[in-house]
Design a protein around this motif. Structure first.
Motif, mmCIF file in Angstrom:
data_model
loop_
_atom_site.group_PDB
_atom_site.id
_atom_site.type_symbol
_atom_site.label_atom_id
_atom_site.label_comp_id
_atom_site.label_asym_id
_atom_site.label_seq_id
_atom_site.Cartn_x
_atom_site.Cartn_y
_atom_site.Cartn_z
ATOM 1 N N UNK A 1 0.825 -1.207 0.000
ATOM 2 C CA UNK A 1 0.000 0.000 0.000
ATOM 3 C C UNK A 1 0.860 1.260 0.000
ATOM 4 N N UNK A 2 1.891 1.291 0.805
ATOM 5 C CA UNK A 2 2.774 2.456 0.836
ATOM 6 C C UNK A 2 3.505 2.586 -0.493
ATOM 7 N N UNK B 1 4.904 -13.259 -2.301
ATOM 8 C CA UNK B 1 4.743 -11.823 -2.503
ATOM 9 C C UNK B 1 3.371 -11.476 -3.081
ATOM 10 N N UNK B 2 2.873 -12.327 -3.958
ATOM 11 C CA UNK B 2 1.555 -12.069 -4.541
ATOM 12 C C UNK B 2 0.444 -12.143 -3.500
ATOM 13 N N UNK B 3 0.650 -12.901 -2.455
ATOM 14 C CA UNK B 3 -0.373 -13.012 -1.409
ATOM 15 C C UNK B 3 -0.697 -11.639 -0.822
ATOM 16 N N UNK B 4 0.289 -10.751 -0.765
ATOM 17 C CA UNK B 4 0.059 -9.402 -0.240
ATOM 18 C C UNK B 4 -0.555 -8.481 -1.274
ATOM 19 N N UNK B 5 -0.251 -8.714 -2.544
ATOM 20 C CA UNK B 5 -0.658 -7.798 -3.615
ATOM 21 C C UNK B 5 -2.007 -8.135 -4.237
ATOM 22 N N UNK B 6 -2.258 -9.412 -4.481
ATOM 23 C CA UNK B 6 -3.413 -9.822 -5.276
ATOM 24 C C UNK B 6 -4.763 -9.313 -4.764
ATOM 25 N N UNK B 7 -5.035 -9.340 -3.447
ATOM 26 C CA UNK B 7 -6.359 -8.861 -3.001
ATOM 27 C C UNK B 7 -6.646 -7.420 -3.418
ATOM 28 N N UNK B 8 -5.631 -6.564 -3.382
ATOM 29 C CA UNK B 8 -5.830 -5.167 -3.758
ATOM 30 C C UNK B 8 -6.044 -5.026 -5.267
ATOM 31 N N UNK B 9 -5.369 -5.859 -6.055
ATOM 32 C CA UNK B 9 -5.551 -5.821 -7.508
ATOM 33 C C UNK B 9 -6.944 -6.341 -7.869
ATOM 34 N N UNK B 10 -7.347 -7.446 -7.262
ATOM 35 C CA UNK B 10 -8.675 -8.019 -7.547
ATOM 36 C C UNK B 10 -9.796 -7.049 -7.190
ATOM 37 N N UNK B 11 -9.604 -6.272 -6.121
ATOM 38 C CA UNK B 11 -10.639 -5.327 -5.688
ATOM 39 C C UNK B 11 -10.601 -4.023 -6.467
ATOM 40 N N UNK B 12 -9.685 -3.914 -7.434
ATOM 41 C CA UNK B 12 -9.611 -2.712 -8.246
ATOM 42 C C UNK B 12 -8.999 -1.519 -7.535
ATOM 43 N N UNK B 13 -8.239 -1.753 -6.463
ATOM 44 C CA UNK B 13 -7.631 -0.662 -5.713
ATOM 45 C C UNK B 13 -6.230 -0.321 -6.214
#
Length: 254
Positions: free
Chosen positions: A137-138, A173-185
């Motif tokens: 996020x940062x 590493x994707x475990x931290x990133x993917x939820x934000x990408x899937x949610x369109x954030x």
């Protein structure tokens, strides 16, 4: 509103169009130089109209930050600056630098609409996010936003890893990133050239394959080459609606 450079504005316009789902928006990539040049007359006309209505100012700046010594470009000089396609392209091909800024009343009237916040009460609180999620996020909030390469937030996998071990590293590493990408954030992009604003968007389905590319982790990559991330407007609104305040109060991931 944020004293942005004129150079690069066409790419920003393309992203705006794509995120809004507008007709004529570019595909999931940046504009080519030819596409940018074709749009310059349209954007120059819009910019001139905004200046004539007192809603926008174009200034010539000699430094990297706005200064009281910056001069306002007006009249025939303004039209000449806006008509020159090179002034719109990044990096600029002329020694002068031009900035777009707005007067105070424009900020007061439209700031909240241009930089909205969103209700984040249904999302995990900052303290509930793991360190990897906070780092992502940062990273998206920063100007560089690089995930990979020598200037990225992720240390590359050791060279001795085999294919299976490399995938395990990517998946962690994707475990931290993917939820934000899937949610369109968050939008993830691949940048292939230094000192360039060209990119391709990497969708959810392509992230795993892309991040297994060993060339992304070379120690001699130039700044800005590799995989990076940015907030979408929805993500920026959520960030401003809660997470940014928690981060700014701590400035630590732990």
């Amino acid at each position: 509103m944020s004293d942005s450079w004129l150079a690069g504005t066409v790419q920003v316009y393309g992203v705006d169009m794509r995120w809004a789902g507008a007709d004529g928006a570019p595909p999931a990539r940046s504009y080519t130089e030819h596409e940018q040049r074709m749009l310059v007359p349209l954007l120059a006309a819009v910019t001139t109209d905004l200046v004539d209505r007192g809603l926008l100012t174009v200034r010539e700046s000699a430094g990297l930050a706005p200064s009281v010594s910056d001069t306002t470009v007006e009249g025939s000089g303004l039209r000449a600056v806006l008509a020159k396609a090179e002034n719109w392209l990044w990096p600029p091909h002329t020694p002068s630098q031009f900035r777009l800024s707005v007067p105070r009343f424009v900020r007061e009237q439209w700031f909240d609409g241009a930089y909205p916040t969103a209700d984040s009460s249904d999302l995990l609180r900052w303290g509930q996010l793991d360190v990897g999620q906070r780092e992502v996020l940062v990273c998206a909030a920063e100007a560089s936003g690089m995930l990979t390469g020598p200037f990225g937030i992720w240390d590359g996998p050791p060279a001795e890893l085999d294919a299976t071990q490399r995938l395990d590293w990517v998946d962690r590493h994707l475990a931290a990133l993917l939820p934000f990408v899937r949610d369109g954030l968050i939008e993830v992009r691949r940048y292939s050239e230094a000192a360039s604003d060209e990119f391709t968007v990497i969708g959810v389905d392509g992230l795993r394959d892309t991040l297994t590319d060993p060339t992304l982790c070379c120690s001699d990559l130039d700044w800005g080459v590799g995989v990076g991330c940015v907030f979408t407007y929805a993500g920026l609104a959520v960030w401003r609606g809660g997470w940014s305040g928690a981060w700014n109060a701590r400035l630590t991931f732990e």
